[in-house]
Design an enzyme around this catalytic site. Structure first.
Site, mmCIF file in Angstrom:
data_model
loop_
_atom_site.group_PDB
_atom_site.id
_atom_site.type_symbol
_atom_site.label_atom_id
_atom_site.label_comp_id
_atom_site.label_asym_id
_atom_site.label_seq_id
_atom_site.Cartn_x
_atom_site.Cartn_y
_atom_site.Cartn_z
ATOM 1 N N ALA A 71 0.838 -1.205 0.000
ATOM 2 C CA ALA A 71 0.000 0.000 0.000
ATOM 3 C C ALA A 71 0.868 1.247 0.000
ATOM 4 C CB ALA A 71 -0.927 0.008 1.217
ATOM 5 N N GLU A 104 -3.077 -13.017 -4.138
ATOM 6 C CA GLU A 104 -4.497 -12.878 -4.471
ATOM 7 C C GLU A 104 -4.801 -11.394 -4.488
ATOM 8 O OE1 GLU A 104 -4.207 -14.475 -1.090
ATOM 9 O OE2 GLU A 104 -3.530 -16.257 -2.162
ATOM 10 N N ASN A 109 -10.041 -4.599 -8.018
ATOM 11 C CA ASN A 109 -8.940 -3.675 -7.688
ATOM 12 C C ASN A 109 -8.012 -3.488 -8.900
ATOM 13 O OD1 ASN A 109 -6.864 -2.170 -6.589
ATOM 14 N ND2 ASN A 109 -6.711 -3.392 -4.700
ATOM 15 N N TYR A 116 0.667 -5.151 -10.464
ATOM 16 C CA TYR A 116 1.231 -6.509 -10.532
ATOM 17 C C TYR A 116 1.586 -6.888 -11.982
ATOM 18 C CZ TYR A 116 -0.585 -6.820 -5.759
ATOM 19 O OH TYR A 116 -0.843 -6.596 -4.433
HETATM 20 C C1 LIG Z 1 -2.001 -0.567 -5.626
HETATM 21 C C2 LIG Z 1 -1.017 0.522 -5.134
HETATM 22 C C3 LIG Z 1 -0.115 -0.071 -4.056
HETATM 23 C C4 LIG Z 1 -0.189 1.005 -6.344
HETATM 24 O O1 LIG Z 1 0.853 1.840 -5.866
HETATM 25 P P1 LIG Z 1 1.465 3.024 -6.765
HETATM 26 O O2 LIG Z 1 2.722 3.468 -6.118
HETATM 27 O O3 LIG Z 1 0.429 4.037 -7.033
HETATM 28 O O4 LIG Z 1 1.759 2.238 -8.136
HETATM 29 P P2 LIG Z 1 2.831 2.623 -9.238
HETATM 30 O O5 LIG Z 1 2.934 4.130 -9.329
HETATM 31 O O6 LIG Z 1 4.069 1.868 -8.990
HETATM 32 O O7 LIG Z 1 2.099 2.128 -10.557
HETATM 33 C C5 LIG Z 1 2.329 0.836 -11.095
HETATM 34 C C6 LIG Z 1 1.383 0.611 -12.253
HETATM 35 O O8 LIG Z 1 0.027 0.611 -11.790
HETATM 36 C C7 LIG Z 1 -0.709 1.641 -12.469
HETATM 37 N N1 LIG Z 1 -1.623 2.269 -11.513
HETATM 38 C C8 LIG Z 1 -1.319 2.755 -10.296
HETATM 39 N N2 LIG Z 1 -2.427 3.283 -9.734
HETATM 40 C C9 LIG Z 1 -3.448 3.116 -10.646
HETATM 41 C C10 LIG Z 1 -4.824 3.434 -10.649
HETATM 42 N N3 LIG Z 1 -5.421 4.055 -9.601
HETATM 43 N N4 LIG Z 1 -5.571 3.074 -11.727
HETATM 44 C C11 LIG Z 1 -4.991 2.452 -12.779
HETATM 45 N N5 LIG Z 1 -3.684 2.122 -12.818
HETATM 46 C C12 LIG Z 1 -2.926 2.447 -11.768
HETATM 47 C C13 LIG Z 1 0.324 2.627 -12.955
HETATM 48 O O9 LIG Z 1 -0.158 3.362 -14.059
HETATM 49 C C14 LIG Z 1 1.461 1.707 -13.322
HETATM 50 O O10 LIG Z 1 1.189 1.033 -14.543
HETATM 51 P P3 LIG Z 1 1.823 1.511 -15.915
HETATM 52 O O11 LIG Z 1 3.311 1.651 -15.693
HETATM 53 O O12 LIG Z 1 1.446 0.400 -16.835
HETATM 54 O O13 LIG Z 1 1.181 2.827 -16.185
HETATM 55 C C15 LIG Z 1 -1.800 1.754 -4.581
HETATM 56 O O14 LIG Z 1 -2.763 2.153 -5.502
HETATM 57 C C16 LIG Z 1 -2.487 1.490 -3.252
HETATM 58 O O15 LIG Z 1 -1.911 1.691 -2.181
HETATM 59 N N6 LIG Z 1 -3.758 1.011 -3.301
HETATM 60 C C17 LIG Z 1 -4.485 0.694 -2.059
HETATM 61 C C18 LIG Z 1 -3.972 -0.586 -1.424
HETATM 62 C C19 LIG Z 1 -4.128 -1.799 -2.343
HETATM 63 O O16 LIG Z 1 -5.116 -1.958 -3.032
HETATM 64 N N7 LIG Z 1 -3.107 -2.687 -2.324
HETATM 65 C C20 LIG Z 1 -3.090 -3.882 -3.134
HETATM 66 C C21 LIG Z 1 -3.750 -5.028 -2.502
HETATM 67 S S1 LIG Z 1 -2.844 -5.631 -1.096
#
Ligand SMILES: CC(C)(COP(=O)(O)OP(=O)(O)OC[C@H]1O[C@@H](n2cnc3c(N)ncnc32)[C@H](O)[C@@H]1OP(=O)(O)O)[C@@H](O)C(=O)NCCC(=O)NCCS
Length: 145
Positions: A71, A104, A109, A116
């Site tokens: 996260a 998973e 999401n 991933y």
């Molecule tokens: C999922 C999460 C950890 C991603 O972290 P982040 O630092 O924003 O991700 P990154 O900047 O490294 O992005 C990685 C890829 O995901 C994509 N991405 C990130 N946020 C996105 C969003 N809201 N919608 C669509 N794509 C998204 C990015 O565009 C990138 O893909 P690309 O290079 O093909 O464009 C963050 O959104 C989060 O904390 N979500 C809430 C917690 C969660 O759901 N965790 C996962 C389950 S445990």
């Protein structure tokens, strides 16, 4: 990640709609090192009221590493912090003998699935109604390291 980080980790967990682990579970996981790999991405605390922008929690079992939680603080999302945390964790897992990574993820999401996929994971299964509150299927994803 160290014990001192756990209050912030729990705060990020709460603002991220994740299933709640809470302080005790993260603390137990810290004790499970080196099987657990727990990383925190730090910010410059001169400019912020907090020290951690994001975190990841993974666990190695035999030759597999399981991605449990990742996260990022909402204001730091989209800056590749999540993908850097994941890459570092996978690299450390590989160095400790893991040959495959599994996880998973909620079927709805999209942000997490994109993260991933960005790191090479592919969907290889689905578990019906795996999650509660709200009830939702899980996609199973894996990556050969
Ligand atoms: C999922 C999460 C950890 C991603 O972290 P982040 O630092 O924003 O991700 P990154 O900047 O490294 O992005 C990685 C890829 O995901 C994509 N991405 C990130 N946020 C996105 C969003 N809201 N919608 C669509 N794509 C998204 C990015 O565009 C990138 O893909 P690309 O290079 O093909 O464009 C963050 O959104 C989060 O904390 N979500 C809430 C917690 C969660 O759901 N965790 C996962 C389950 S445990």
């Amino acid at each position: 990640m160290v014990e001192h980080d756990l209050l912030e980790v729990c705060a990020i967990e709460q603002m991220s709609d994740l299933s709640t682990w809470g302080w005790d579970a993260y603390h137990r996981e810290l004790q499970a090192m080196p099987e657990s790999i727990m990383l925190a991405a730090r910010v410059d605390s001169t400019f912020h009221e907090y020290q951690i922008a994001g975190f990841i929690v993974t666990r190695i079992v035999a030759d597999e590493v399981h991605i449990n939680n990742v996260a990022v603080r909402p204001e730091f999302r989209g800056q590749h912090i999540g993908s850097e945390l994941l890459r570092h964790a996978l690299h450390q897992a590989q160095q400790r003998g893991a040959t495959v990574a599994r996880l998973e993820v909620r079927a709805g999401n999209q942000a997490a699935q994109r993260l991933y996929r960005h790191c090479g994971f592919e969907v290889d299964g689905r578990r019906k109604k795996y999650y509660r509150e709200p009830t939702e299927d899980a996609l199973l994803m894996s990556l050969v390291l």
